[in-house]
Each structure stands twice: as C-alpha cells, then as structure tokens.
Write an enzyme that holds these catalytic residues in place. Structure first.
Site, PDB file in Angstrom:
ATOM      1  CB  CYS A 350     -14.887  27.346 -19.963  1.00 57.70           C
ATOM      2  SG  CYS A 350     -14.619  28.511 -18.396  1.00 57.70           S
ATOM      3  CB  CYS A 353     -11.234  28.873 -19.052  1.00 57.86           C
ATOM      4  SG  CYS A 353     -12.155  28.447 -17.551  1.00 57.86           S
ATOM      5  CG  ASP A 354     -10.847  27.266 -22.908  1.00 59.66           C
ATOM      6  OD1 ASP A 354      -9.772  27.350 -22.203  1.00 59.66           O
ATOM      7  OD2 ASP A 354     -11.567  26.397 -22.935  1.00 59.66           O
TER       8      ASP A 354
END
Length: 523
Positions: A350, A353-354
């Site tokens: 992701c 997100c990361d």
C-alpha cells in the site's frame, strides 16, 4: 493551529463531555512542541470542562495525554493528531470525557471485562498522518483504554519520531507494539485492524465463545460468505425479499477498505474506500441481516437434505438453503525468495499508507499496470528515487499515466524484467535481484523498499475440489451467478466475471441474490 470553523465544531462536540478532562503535555524546545502547546490550549478554550497542564514527564516528547481529572492519562498522542487522525483526537476527548462510544453494548461489556496481558497492557501504534488505515487502529485502542483502566495507548507519528521508527525497524503502518509503559517493544500486529479483531485477540476465550454462538444460529435462507461490495449488495437484496439472511465475513468491506481514491462509482464524483464501506455497512444495518464478522470459511458441502453447510475455521458450522460466495480477492504476491520474510520490513503493498516511511529513500514498484504506475507517481513526490519494474516489454497503464510517469525526474523504468529475489540483512530490505529477460542476465538494485502492485488473486483456495474453478482460480459462474453446485451462487472479484470493479461487483451481488431467491421459491 485550528481555524474558526473547526473551533466552532469542537465547542459543539465538547458539550457532550460528561465530566471534566485534563490535557497533560510533555514538551521540549522543538517547533512541533510549540505547535502542540498551541493545539491543547485552543482545545481548552472550546470548553470549560477541559483544562491544560504543561508539566508532563512522558518519555516521548512532544506528546500529550487525555485524562479524566484526578486520574492518570491512558490515551496519549505523541505527535500532532491532524489530517486523518483529527477524528481520533476528537473521539479520544469524548470517550475519556464519559461520552459512550458507538459500540454495541455486549462489545463494551467484553472490553470492560478484559484482563491486561501478562506482558503488559500498554500499546503504541506507529502511524503516518497520510495513512487512511491508521485511524481505525488508533481509535480502537483508544476506546479500549478509555473503557478499561488496565489498558493504555499512545499514537506515535512515525514522521515526527524517526529515530524510534529506525530503532524498531518499522517499515509499514500502522504497526502496534505492546508491553509496559515506557518499554513497549514487543510486536502486537500491523495493518488495518478493527476493534472487534483487537478485542478478539486480547480475549483468549473469544474463539470458543464465538463458535458456540454461531452453532446456535439455526438455518438461513440465504447465507453470504464475504462482506465486500458484492456481499453487501447480495445481503440487501435478499433481506428485502423477507428471507432469513446472514453474512459471514472476515472483514466487512474487503479490499475496498484499502482503496484510497474512487472516482468511477457512478453518481458519486469521488469518494474513498473507507467512506464507501461505512455507507455500505450503514445500509446493511437498515435490514434484519445477521452480520458475523471475523469469520473465515474453510469448507463447503452439500447435505443429504439439499441444504448447504459452511464450516468456519473456529469449528462452527452454518447451514442454509442457498449460499452466495463473494469472497473477493487479495493482492497478488511475487512469490520469490525473501518476499514473505521481509513483508512489512521493506516489502509493502500500500503506497498510500507506507510511502511516507520511505521519505528520502530508494524504492521499487513492481508492476506496470495502472496501479503500479499510479503508485510510482505518488511515491516520486516522497522518496529519493523510484525504479519501476515491468515483466512485459511495455507498460500496460493508461497513456495519460505513462506520460506523467516519464515526466518525473526521479523515476526510472526497467522493462522486460523478472524479479527473482528480495535481498535483506535479516531485519530489513537492502535490495532486489531481477533477470533481464532479453539477455537472461541477473542484476541487483540497491534500495530500501519494494511496493508490489501486480494485480489480484481470488480468495478461493478453500473451494478447490468442491466447485468448478477457472485456471486462474476464479469460481465459474453463468449469467445468473450459478456455480457448479446447486443452490450455491457466486458474485464479485472471486468469479469469472470479466471486469473487477466495485460497481460491477455490486451488480453481480444483486444478480446472484435474485437468482438465489428464484431458487428458493421454486423448491
């Protein structure tokens, strides 16, 4: 810090406080600490039931806790809870202040009855402010801490506490640690987790109790396995027919929860996955639908009386006159040495997100379709360098995305490349090996992160040998959603339906549900 509109909203919400609360800030001489002091003071200005102290002695600075006056703070923010986390702040204020959380009564009693684990009841969640999964985890742990004095929780902004992120080797968010306050170094979990999942993990007897409850459910008319868009649509259409309807799902919403931007859902100009899932869940709750969360199916069989039985991993068995399978799909993995070992230690799925955790670093994106190219474009604005690897001799992404990609100065594209290994030092990724398919030469690239974006796999492994599956593992269905087993239907990304889109999955779910009802009335 807070504009006039937000302050007015805060004043309205803080009227719900049932008892006074205290914000206790632990500060240093940094600019962020000055911002935090301003934030807590402005919150206090919005209600006479909120007071501020600036003499906190917490080891992470800057940070502040929310406490009922006269008690030790159990809900804490190490970092400024803005962006996606502002809602976490608002709910933390309300719940510590006595306003009840929007949680079922039996869940509240279960939380209050939890015993602190032997290794400690303090939890720390490392987040990034751009992560749309992180608030769910933060809010869940804050709710537990607000309701049960045996637990406490600290949200940690990984961007603000980079040394801690490096020390704990955090390569994905949200990542949760557990232990004693001031020494929470034991890994508890990572990725999206719901309150139900966390409580089930903390309650050691939850699985047995769940199985007993499920076994006592009785027979369904329509049982849906899977709670994504297809499953939600199927459930609503079935319930509207007045038949007994149940939904068994590991996680309501499915992969849509991990979809950030949605711009092709007709009649809705743009939305985000979690918002769409919340709307789906609310719609489902309008009907008498028995939603059984945190349940994974492991077996399906036809019974002698013509009914169908679904066996769950916890041992429970559910019986229904008809079944609709809508188990969706998951991210496809590279299946190369090192991938599993370094998942969340440099291998990620992701970028939204990361990505912020890789600021200033070198990363790779695997996959040249729309998802891969979009990920490379997003990451290019954060990281030092992006190298995109594509197996084919050309990218598959839309032309407009390719044009944008090639305009970026810190992006490199390697075509005709087969990833062969993820390289690491035992704790984190330091490189990637790939084979040049034109020359068969194996080459290495030094980098710190790998984002895999190579499509999806249907969640049908548990059905092998039971139903007819395609060579890609998809459930073979006809135009009405019939499978190879009478009384069993399927819909969505787990089937041979040619296009995997949210709106199509919903339509297929409705289609399968109507077919199941037709089957029922003809029996």
């Amino acid at each position: 810090m807070l504009d006039a509109n937000i302050k007015q909203q805060l004043k309205t919400y803080l009227q719900m406080l049932r008892h006074p609360i205290e914000l206790v800030a632990s500060l240093d001489n940094s600019e962020k600490a000055r911002d935090m002091e301003q934030l807590v003071q402005e919150i206090a200005e919005c209600s006479d039931r909120v007071s501020v102290r600036l003499d906190g002695e917490y080891n992470l600075r800057p940070s502040f806790s929310i406490a009922k006056q006269g008690e030790e703070g159990r809900v804490r923010f190490a970092g400024l809870p803005m962006g996606h986390e502002f809602t976490s702040l608002l709910l933390g204020l309300l719940h510590v202040g006595g306003h009840p959380p929007k949680v079922e009564a039996d869940a509240i009693e279960q939380i209050k009855g939890l015993q602190a684990p032997a290794n400690g009841g303090h939890f720390e969640t490392v987040i990034s402010l751009s992560c749309h999964n992180c608030p769910d985890v933060v809010q869940a742990f804050n709710t537990i801490a607000a309701l049960n004095p045996a637990f406490s929780h600290t949200m940690i902004d990984g961007g603000m506490f980079q040394p801690l992120v490096e020390q704990r080797k955090v390569m994905a968010v949200p990542t949760v640690f557990q232990g004693q306050q001031g020494n929470s170094n034991e890994s508890f979990g990572s990725g999206r987790m719901t309150l139900e999942e966390i409580v089930a993990k903390l309650d050691t007897g939850a699985a047995e109790k769940d199985a007993a409850k499920l076994n006592a459910k009785g027979e369904f008319d329509v049982l849906i396995v899977g709670g994504g868009p297809a499953g939600a649509a199927a459930a609503i259409y079935a319930a509207r027919k007045g038949v007994k309807t149940g939904v068994v799902t590991e996680k309501f919403g499915g992969q849509v929860l991990d979809t950030l931007g949605i711009e092709n859902f007709i009649s809705v100009k743009e939305t985000e996955g979690p918002k769409l899932v919340a709307a789906l869940e609310q719609h489902v709750k309008e009907y008498e639908i028995d939603v059984m969360n945190l349940q994974r199916a492991k077996g399906l069989q036809k019974l002698a009386d013509g009914k169908v039985e679904v066996e769950l991993e916890n041992g429970a068995k559910l019986t229904s006159k008809t079944i609709i399978l809508s188990t969706g799909a998951r991210w496809r993995e590279m299946n190369v040495p090192g991938e599993a070992e370094y998942r969340n230690k440099g291998v990620a799925y992701c970028p939204h997100c990361d990505g912020p955790l890789y600021k200033g670093k070198r990363v790779a994106v695997i996959g040249g379709g729309n998802s891969g190219v979009e990920a490379a474009i997003d990451l290019a604005g954060i990281v030092k360098e992006v190298t995109l690897f594509e197996f084919d001799t050309k990218l598959k992404a839309d032309a407009v995305l390719q044009k944008k990609l090639y305009s970026l100065p810190n992006v490199k594209v390697i075509l005709n490349a087969l990833t062969t290994e993820v390289n690491g030092d035992g704790t984190k990724v330091y490189g990637l090996s790939y084979k040049d398919r034109a020359t068969d030469e194996v080459k290495q690239v030094e980098l710190e992160g790998i984002f895999v974006q190579i499509g999806l796999l249907p969640n049908t492994d548990w059905l092998k040998g039971t139903l007819e599956l395609s060579k890609h593992g998809e459930i073979v269905v006809d135009h009405k959603g019939h499978t190879s087993m009478e009384g069993v239907f399927a819909a969505g990304d787990c089937t041979t339906a040619p296009y995997k889109q949210i709106i199509i999955a919903m339509g297929e779910g409705a289609n399968a549900s109507l077919a199941a009802f037709d089957h029922l009335i003809r029996q």
